[in-house]
Design a protein around this motif. Structure first.
Motif, PDB file in Angstrom:
ATOM      1  N   PRO A   4      62.686 -24.550  -0.485  1.00 12.77           N
ATOM      2  CA  PRO A   4      64.002 -25.132  -0.772  1.00 12.77           C
ATOM      3  C   PRO A   4      63.965 -26.131  -1.943  1.00 12.77           C
ATOM      4  O   PRO A   4      64.940 -26.267  -2.683  1.00 12.77           O
ATOM      5  CB  PRO A   4      64.383 -25.838   0.533  1.00 12.77           C
ATOM      6  N   VAL A   5      62.839 -26.825  -2.102  1.00 13.65           N
ATOM      7  CA  VAL A   5      62.690 -27.772  -3.205  1.00 13.65           C
ATOM      8  C   VAL A   5      62.649 -27.014  -4.530  1.00 13.65           C
ATOM      9  O   VAL A   5      63.318 -27.387  -5.501  1.00 13.65           O
ATOM     10  CB  VAL A   5      61.412 -28.619  -3.030  1.00 13.65           C
ATOM     11  N   ALA A   6      61.870 -25.930  -4.577  1.00  9.72           N
ATOM     12  CA  ALA A   6      61.775 -25.126  -5.794  1.00  9.72           C
ATOM     13  C   ALA A   6      63.137 -24.507  -6.139  1.00  9.72           C
ATOM     14  O   ALA A   6      63.552 -24.496  -7.311  1.00  9.72           O
ATOM     15  CB  ALA A   6      60.731 -24.036  -5.609  1.00  9.72           C
TER      16      ALA A   6
ATOM     17  N   LEU B 275      59.457 -18.315  -9.399  1.00 10.92           N
ATOM     18  CA  LEU B 275      58.025 -18.189  -9.125  1.00 10.92           C
ATOM     19  C   LEU B 275      57.232 -19.273  -9.857  1.00 10.92           C
ATOM     20  O   LEU B 275      56.291 -19.851  -9.297  1.00 10.92           O
ATOM     21  CB  LEU B 275      57.524 -16.798  -9.537  1.00 10.92           C
ATOM     22  N   ASP B 276      57.601 -19.536 -11.098  1.00 13.24           N
ATOM     23  CA  ASP B 276      56.931 -20.605 -11.859  1.00 13.24           C
ATOM     24  C   ASP B 276      57.139 -21.955 -11.184  1.00 13.24           C
ATOM     25  O   ASP B 276      56.204 -22.759 -11.043  1.00 13.24           O
ATOM     26  CB  ASP B 276      57.473 -20.658 -13.289  1.00 13.24           C
ATOM     27  N   ILE B 277      58.369 -22.208 -10.786  1.00 14.13           N
ATOM     28  CA  ILE B 277      58.697 -23.495 -10.149  1.00 14.13           C
ATOM     29  C   ILE B 277      57.976 -23.630  -8.818  1.00 14.13           C
ATOM     30  O   ILE B 277      57.418 -24.692  -8.495  1.00 14.13           O
ATOM     31  CB  ILE B 277      60.216 -23.638  -9.956  1.00 14.13           C
ATOM     32  N   LEU B 278      57.960 -22.560  -8.059  1.00 16.30           N
ATOM     33  CA  LEU B 278      57.293 -22.582  -6.758  1.00 16.30           C
ATOM     34  C   LEU B 278      55.799 -22.841  -6.910  1.00 16.30           C
ATOM     35  O   LEU B 278      55.204 -23.606  -6.140  1.00 16.30           O
ATOM     36  CB  LEU B 278      57.529 -21.250  -6.035  1.00 16.30           C
ATOM     37  N   LEU B 279      55.196 -22.243  -7.913  1.00 20.06           N
ATOM     38  CA  LEU B 279      53.774 -22.457  -8.170  1.00 20.06           C
ATOM     39  C   LEU B 279      53.496 -23.913  -8.529  1.00 20.06           C
ATOM     40  O   LEU B 279      52.557 -24.538  -8.012  1.00 20.06           O
ATOM     41  CB  LEU B 279      53.316 -21.535  -9.298  1.00 20.06           C
TER      42      LEU B 279
ATOM     43  N   ILE C  42      55.523 -32.498   1.667  1.00 17.24           N
ATOM     44  CA  ILE C  42      56.749 -31.707   1.754  1.00 17.24           C
ATOM     45  C   ILE C  42      56.425 -30.477   2.593  1.00 17.24           C
ATOM     46  O   ILE C  42      55.635 -29.629   2.169  1.00 17.24           O
ATOM     47  CB  ILE C  42      57.264 -31.303   0.358  1.00 17.24           C
ATOM     48  N   PHE C  43      57.004 -30.385   3.779  1.00 16.48           N
ATOM     49  CA  PHE C  43      56.601 -29.350   4.721  1.00 16.48           C
ATOM     50  C   PHE C  43      57.196 -27.983   4.386  1.00 16.48           C
ATOM     51  O   PHE C  43      56.693 -26.952   4.829  1.00 16.48           O
ATOM     52  CB  PHE C  43      56.999 -29.744   6.147  1.00 16.48           C
TER      53      PHE C  43
END
Length: 326
Positions: free
Chosen positions: A194-196, A172-176, A189-190
């Protein structure tokens, strides 16, 4: 009007006249502002007599270079051999200006014709960027501090990356963080999840703290829907916002400026594609800092300076470009 009348003009009057001429050439405002100051460097730092003796010298190239080197050595703390090329280029253009028959009296028809011709094509060869100096860096760092939108955006990201979500173990932290970067900097980045997920799998925190430059390469390569993608600029930004002193940001503006000064001053011998290799990119930026005598500045400051140069002198033809776009 003839050259003898020009020579009688005071500094401010001649500078205004020349600036009007530069505006007629359809070149960027930043280039005009630089040329209208740097052309008269010898006058400002030494004397009106030295300026005109140099401009009108029969052995212009040799005399101008010699006099510029001497004056720069007395007044600049940078690499004078690197600085001289920029000032010499401005003096050459001024010589062309004063030797042109159309300089003094142009009919309306000729003015229109000139404007049409100059509007047809403007290439990167027309761009003259002031040489990197302590004064230039200070100017752009002060300018950066005055850019409220960029400044507040950076403050918000610093709070997010360094205070609220400093680690990279919680998806969640990474996604944010990744989503905010993608939105603020338009990295296009569409599919950000997947990147997070990829970043979390790398266990990057120890490597970030150590300034491991190979981490950028590991983050940038992501597989999305069975297709391999490369998000190089995004990866440099993600690392930089965790550790700004060890991870300068790559983007197209920085790329343009580094290639420009390589071609003009030979500060490094890199190939263009080496700028897309982060280990090499950081070394090139360090070479740039050393060559121009800017060692008192950290890589974050050099990055801010170079990016603003690129934004001023290599503007894109589409939309408004944000800090860090590819």
């Amino acid at each position: 009007m003839d050259i003898s009348k020009l020579k009688e003009m005071p500094y401010d009057e001649l500078r205004v006249l020349y600036k009007q001429h530069l505006h007629s050439l359809n070149i960027s405002k930043a280039t005009i502002n630089t040329a209208s100051v740097d052309t008269f460097y010898l006058w400002r730092k030494d004397s009106k007599t030295l300026f005109w003796d140099t401009v009108l010298s029969n052995d212009f190239e040799s005399e101008a270079r010699s006099r510029l080197l001497k004056t720069l050595s007395e007044h600049s703390s940078g690499n004078v051999n690197a600085l001289v090329s920029g000032y010499l280029s401005h003096l050459r253009k001024f010589r062309l200006y004063i030797s042109s028959d159309s300089t003094w009296e142009q009919s309306e028809t000729n003015q229109v014709k000139t404007e049409k011709n100059t509007n047809l094509r403007r290439t990167k060869k027309d761009i003259v960027i002031p040489s990197p100096t302590v004064e230039q860096v200070e100017f752009y760092l002060t300018k950066w501090d005055g850019l409220e939108n960029y400044h507040l955006q950076e403050d918000a990201l610093n709070k997010l990356f360094l205070e609220l979500c400093p680690n990279n173990t919680d998806i969640l932290d990474i996604l944010l963080k990744a989503s905010t970067l993608n939105d603020f900097y338009s990295t296009n980045i569409f599919s950000i999840y997947p990147v997070a997920k990829h970043i979390r799998s790398l266990n990057i925190d120890t490597r970030l703290d150590a300034g491991d430059v190979t981490l950028v390469r590991d983050i940038q390569h992501v597989t999305i829907s069975n297709k391999k993608r490369s998000f190089y600029s995004f990866a440099t930004k993600y690392c930089s916002h965790h550790n700004p002193l060890d991870y300068p940001i790559y983007d197209s503006y920085v790329d343009e400026v580094l290639r420009y000064f390589r071609n003009r001053d030979n500060f490094s011998d890199f190939q263009n594609d080496e700028l897309k290799d982060y280990v090499r990119f950081k070394d090139i930026l360090i070479d740039f800092r050393g060559f121009y005598g800017l060692g008192t500045y950290n890589l974050k400051q050099i990055d801010q300076y170079v990016w603003q140069l690129g934004k001023d002198y290599f503007p894109k033809n589409y939309g408004k470009k944000k800090r860090g776009d590819k």
